[in-house]
Design a protein around this motif. Sequence first.
Motif, short mmCIF file in Angstrom:
data_model
loop_
_atom_site.label_atom_id
_atom_site.label_comp_id
_atom_site.label_asym_id
_atom_site.label_seq_id
_atom_site.Cartn_x
_atom_site.Cartn_y
_atom_site.Cartn_z
N SER A 15 63.02 76.92 88.05
CA SER A 15 61.95 76.49 88.96
C SER A 15 61.14 77.73 89.33
O SER A 15 61.14 78.72 88.58
N HIS A 16 60.52 77.72 90.47
CA HIS A 16 59.57 78.81 90.80
C HIS A 16 60.00 79.54 92.07
O HIS A 16 60.76 79.01 92.88
N ALA A 17 59.51 80.76 92.24
CA ALA A 17 59.84 81.52 93.46
C ALA A 17 58.57 81.88 94.23
O ALA A 17 58.65 82.46 95.31
N TYR B 247 63.12 77.22 100.69
CA TYR B 247 63.89 76.44 99.71
C TYR B 247 63.07 75.86 98.56
O TYR B 247 63.59 75.61 97.48
N ASP B 248 61.77 75.61 98.79
CA ASP B 248 60.93 75.01 97.74
C ASP B 248 60.88 75.95 96.53
O ASP B 248 60.46 77.08 96.64
N GLY B 249 61.38 75.47 95.41
CA GLY B 249 61.35 76.27 94.17
C GLY B 249 62.53 77.21 94.06
O GLY B 249 63.29 77.19 93.09
N SER C 110 53.82 81.53 88.79
CA SER C 110 52.61 80.87 89.28
C SER C 110 52.67 79.35 89.29
O SER C 110 51.80 78.67 88.75
N GLU C 111 53.71 78.78 89.92
CA GLU C 111 53.77 77.31 90.02
C GLU C 111 52.79 76.81 91.08
O GLU C 111 52.18 75.77 90.93
N GLU C 112 52.63 77.59 92.15
CA GLU C 112 51.75 77.12 93.22
C GLU C 112 50.29 77.43 92.89
O GLU C 112 49.99 78.44 92.26
N PRO C 113 49.35 76.58 93.30
CA PRO C 113 47.93 76.77 92.96
C PRO C 113 47.24 77.79 93.89
O PRO C 113 46.06 78.07 93.72
N GLU D 41 63.93 67.58 97.85
CA GLU D 41 63.11 66.39 97.62
C GLU D 41 61.68 66.58 98.12
O GLU D 41 60.75 66.02 97.58
N GLN D 42 61.50 67.32 99.18
CA GLN D 42 60.20 67.54 99.83
C GLN D 42 59.65 66.22 100.40
O GLN D 42 58.46 66.11 100.66
N GLY D 43 60.51 65.27 100.59
CA GLY D 43 60.16 63.99 101.20
C GLY D 43 61.39 63.48 101.94
O GLY D 43 62.47 64.07 101.83
N SER E 23 58.58 69.97 103.95
CA SER E 23 58.47 71.07 102.99
C SER E 23 57.07 71.67 103.13
O SER E 23 56.20 71.11 103.81
N HIS E 24 56.90 72.87 102.52
CA HIS E 24 55.62 73.58 102.69
C HIS E 24 55.38 73.85 104.17
O HIS E 24 54.25 73.86 104.65
N ARG E 25 56.50 74.12 104.88
CA ARG E 25 56.48 74.46 106.32
C ARG E 25 57.60 75.46 106.57
O ARG E 25 58.66 75.39 105.94
MN MN Z 1 55.55 73.77 96.51
#
Ligand code: MN
Length: 422
Positions: free
Chosen positions: A85-87, A96-98, A130-133, A203-205, A393-395
């Motif tokens: 996954s991504h870092a 935790y995301d990625g 570069s997973e995130e935009p 899950e991010q949900g 997530s993204h928080r």
């Molecule tokens: Mn993300």
Amino acid sequence: MGNGIKLDVSGEEVVAQLLHLATFSDDPNPAVTRIVFTKNDLLARGYVKELMAAAGLKIREDPMGNIFGRWEGSNVSTGAVVTGSHADAIPLAGAYDGTLGVIGPIAAVAALRRAGFRPRAPIDVLMFTSEEPTRFGLGCIGSRGMAGELTAALLDEKLDVNGTSFQAASTAAGYGGASHQEILEGTRIKEGAVAAFVELHIEQGPLLEKEGTQLGIVTAIAAPAALRVFFSGDGGHAGALLMPYRNDAGLAAAEVALAVEAAVLKTGAIDAVGTTGLFEIGPNTVNSVPREAKLEIDIRDINKDRRDAIVASVLKTVEEVAKRRKVRHRVEIINQDAPAICSDKVIAAATEAAEALGGSHKRMVSRAYHDSLFMARFAPTGMIFIPCRGGWSHRPDEFASPADIERGVKALALTLAKLAGS
Ligand code: MN
Ligand code: HGY
Ligand code: MN
Ligand code: MN
């Protein structure tokens, strides 16, 4: 499968590594901001490579900065089973995301090795670049490169806010190559080189936590699209310019942002989502009529045609608003990707793993996109989800418990063992 492999995984130890990784951040704890090819991203890469080396993985990095850690199998000529996954992290994200899908597989491989498992197919742990935009405006640049979906021009065209291209930033970070063609060739995964791919991710949900289910087995990944819309008007003095003489770029943008929401809700489909996550106006001061506006719009759905109909409706509104408000406009389609359907083989292996652990599990769709979306373009792909607190997530308060992390790592380990064979 599962029987005979006695996995000792410490959720606490994985959490400690995730929290150490989180210290490589432009913002103070608990927030994590780690933009690709910045100082903290390079520090994170160094730490991940340290962990890979400590787990006995042979490290290689491709020209775009994807990092592979290989556990050689007994059959060196067969396709690898890959997990990763991504870092990189968007501004003010969590720990935790990625990252769970980069650190977790290293712990999974170490546990399999300690349990005496020896893979037939090689197992690769992969950290995507570069997973995130955030920096270059396009998500999953590394995995798009592996899938052969990038053009040489894109390496120069994707610019950050300072006008630095992906090519320049990756080269400054020590990657790159003699030519753009060589970079693309060196990144693209050769036919048959990957036998299967599986990604461990929060899950991010809220579904797993709400239902008290311990593991999610992903069947499909929603199709993401992103648009950039620019409006420009003549601006003017907020006091002296009377309303009939205005062409307010900010109000044009506001109408489009609301039209995104309206177009999505009109479908009546719970799987359709639309977000105007970036909304800038200029000169952005109280007594000046906005003369510039920039929107970035994210539209997703598991049904591609319905997603594309929403995109078309938003583009139509842009035209109509521009005309009526007499503002100039420009639209860029950043990406409009197909969804991914996960592989039955990987779904079955992950399901068996969950059952071997006695973990409750459910099949589900991933509404966030992941590098798995592009790995699925050329290899049988699946994902394993663990719950995250409140589904957030993204928080900065993103959180997954050591117990859930431990179960996710064990489920991944057994899935890898099944797919790689021994
Ligand atoms: Mn993300
Ligand atoms: O936006 C996404 O779905 C991912 O977090 N980049
Ligand atoms: Mn992610
Ligand atoms: Mn037009």
